[in-house]
Design a protein around this motif. Structure first.
Motif, PDB file in Angstrom:
ATOM      1  N   ASN A 144      -3.894   5.528  11.614  1.00  0.00           N
ATOM      2  CA  ASN A 144      -2.881   4.578  12.097  1.00  0.00           C
ATOM      3  C   ASN A 144      -3.457   3.603  13.114  1.00  0.00           C
ATOM      4  O   ASN A 144      -3.104   2.417  13.110  1.00  0.00           O
ATOM      5  CB  ASN A 144      -1.677   5.321  12.665  1.00  0.00           C
ATOM      6  N   TYR A 188       0.612   7.072   5.395  1.00  0.00           N
ATOM      7  CA  TYR A 188       1.886   7.542   4.863  1.00  0.00           C
ATOM      8  C   TYR A 188       1.670   8.656   3.838  1.00  0.00           C
ATOM      9  O   TYR A 188       0.674   8.657   3.116  1.00  0.00           O
ATOM     10  CB  TYR A 188       2.631   6.405   4.153  1.00  0.00           C
ATOM     11  N   LEU A 221      -7.213   0.245   0.744  1.00  0.00           N
ATOM     12  CA  LEU A 221      -6.243   1.233   0.304  1.00  0.00           C
ATOM     13  C   LEU A 221      -6.993   2.542   0.089  1.00  0.00           C
ATOM     14  O   LEU A 221      -7.746   2.677  -0.876  1.00  0.00           O
ATOM     15  CB  LEU A 221      -5.550   0.791  -0.988  1.00  0.00           C
ATOM     16  N   TRP A 274      -4.325   0.556   4.401  1.00  0.00           N
ATOM     17  CA  TRP A 274      -3.402   1.624   4.033  1.00  0.00           C
ATOM     18  C   TRP A 274      -4.171   2.920   3.853  1.00  0.00           C
ATOM     19  O   TRP A 274      -5.249   2.929   3.255  1.00  0.00           O
ATOM     20  CB  TRP A 274      -2.711   1.299   2.715  1.00  0.00           C
ATOM     21  N   PRO A 329      -4.521  -5.860   5.584  1.00  0.00           N
ATOM     22  CA  PRO A 329      -3.866  -4.560   5.396  1.00  0.00           C
ATOM     23  C   PRO A 329      -4.870  -3.411   5.259  1.00  0.00           C
ATOM     24  O   PRO A 329      -5.885  -3.540   4.578  1.00  0.00           O
ATOM     25  CB  PRO A 329      -3.074  -4.738   4.097  1.00  0.00           C
ATOM     26  N   LEU A 379      -3.040   6.463   2.271  1.00  0.00           N
ATOM     27  CA  LEU A 379      -1.926   7.144   1.622  1.00  0.00           C
ATOM     28  C   LEU A 379      -2.325   8.559   1.219  1.00  0.00           C
ATOM     29  O   LEU A 379      -3.423   8.786   0.708  1.00  0.00           O
ATOM     30  CB  LEU A 379      -1.475   6.354   0.400  1.00  0.00           C
ATOM     31  N   SER A 424      -5.409   1.073  11.157  1.00  0.00           N
ATOM     32  CA  SER A 424      -4.488   0.157  10.496  1.00  0.00           C
ATOM     33  C   SER A 424      -3.967  -0.895  11.470  1.00  0.00           C
ATOM     34  O   SER A 424      -3.883  -2.079  11.130  1.00  0.00           O
ATOM     35  CB  SER A 424      -3.328   0.938   9.883  1.00  0.00           C
ATOM     36  N   LEU A 472       2.294  -3.853  -0.196  1.00  0.00           N
ATOM     37  CA  LEU A 472       0.908  -3.575   0.170  1.00  0.00           C
ATOM     38  C   LEU A 472       0.219  -4.780   0.808  1.00  0.00           C
ATOM     39  O   LEU A 472      -0.744  -4.624   1.554  1.00  0.00           O
ATOM     40  CB  LEU A 472       0.119  -3.103  -1.048  1.00  0.00           C
ATOM     41  N   GLN A 484       3.235  -3.631   7.695  1.00  0.00           N
ATOM     42  CA  GLN A 484       3.802  -2.407   7.117  1.00  0.00           C
ATOM     43  C   GLN A 484       2.751  -1.321   6.902  1.00  0.00           C
ATOM     44  O   GLN A 484       3.089  -0.156   6.699  1.00  0.00           O
ATOM     45  CB  GLN A 484       4.470  -2.723   5.774  1.00  0.00           C
ATOM     46  N   ALA A 485       1.483  -1.706   6.918  1.00  0.00           N
ATOM     47  CA  ALA A 485       0.397  -0.781   6.588  1.00  0.00           C
ATOM     48  C   ALA A 485       0.275   0.329   7.621  1.00  0.00           C
ATOM     49  O   ALA A 485       0.703   0.199   8.762  1.00  0.00           O
ATOM     50  CB  ALA A 485      -0.916  -1.547   6.456  1.00  0.00           C
ATOM     51  N   TYR A 527      -8.152  -5.469  -3.012  1.00  0.00           N
ATOM     52  CA  TYR A 527      -8.458  -4.469  -1.982  1.00  0.00           C
ATOM     53  C   TYR A 527      -9.581  -3.544  -2.441  1.00  0.00           C
ATOM     54  O   TYR A 527      -9.760  -3.315  -3.644  1.00  0.00           O
ATOM     55  CB  TYR A 527      -7.235  -3.591  -1.695  1.00  0.00           C
TER      56      TYR A 527
END
Length: 144
Positions: free
Chosen positions: A116, A19, A91, A130, A128, A132, A119, A10, A15-16, A38
């Motif tokens: 996206n 997803y 997040l 994210w 980051p 999810l 991000s 995270l 990578q974030a 976060y």
């Protein structure tokens, strides 16, 4: 994945993104995000009817400013700003999204694109972001 590995994942802005994840991991992800400092924001989409309803729920959960225009462009602008919600990273947990996601419109794909893109812009600032979508394991298996 152990808690340390989850925090390391995270913490990586590269990578974030948006997803689909196993709903059983939601608590561990929220804890890891909080441990990293976060802003952990849960957006409950159970019973969400349409785009207007989704935008209203996102605006409430993220405490969007009064200028939020309740359309896709305004959502993108708000997610790329977040100056009213300072944090080491973000997040978003878009929970119970499976029914809304299954609707016939293009809205779910548009939302994924916006998340996206947000991000990627945050990653340029090494922060980051994210988004999810926790789903039941059988739903994830069906998507694979």
């Amino acid at each position: 994945m152990n808690p340390q590995q989850l925090r390391e994942l995270l913490a990586d802005p590269a990578q974030a993104g948006a997803y689909f994840v196993d709903a059983r991991d939601t608590h561990a992800m929220a804890e890891a995000g909080a441990a990293l400092g976060y802003a952990v924001v849960r957006i409950d989409l159970s019973g969400c009817r349409d785009k207007a309803d989704l935008l209203m729920r996102a605006a409430a959960a993220l405490a969007f400013p009064d200028w939020f225009g309740h359309n896709w462009d305004a959502l993108a602008d708000a997610l790329e700003d977040l100056s009213w919600l300072p944090a080491a990273g973000y997040l978003l947990l878009l929970e119970h999204a499976q029914d809304w996601q299954a609707q016939a419109s293009d809205d779910p794909a548009t939302l994924l694109d916006i998340l996206n893109e947000s991000s990627a812009l945050w990653a340029e600032q090494r922060k980051p972001f994210w988004a999810l979508f926790p789903l039941p394991a059988e739903r994830l298996d069906a998507m694979a």
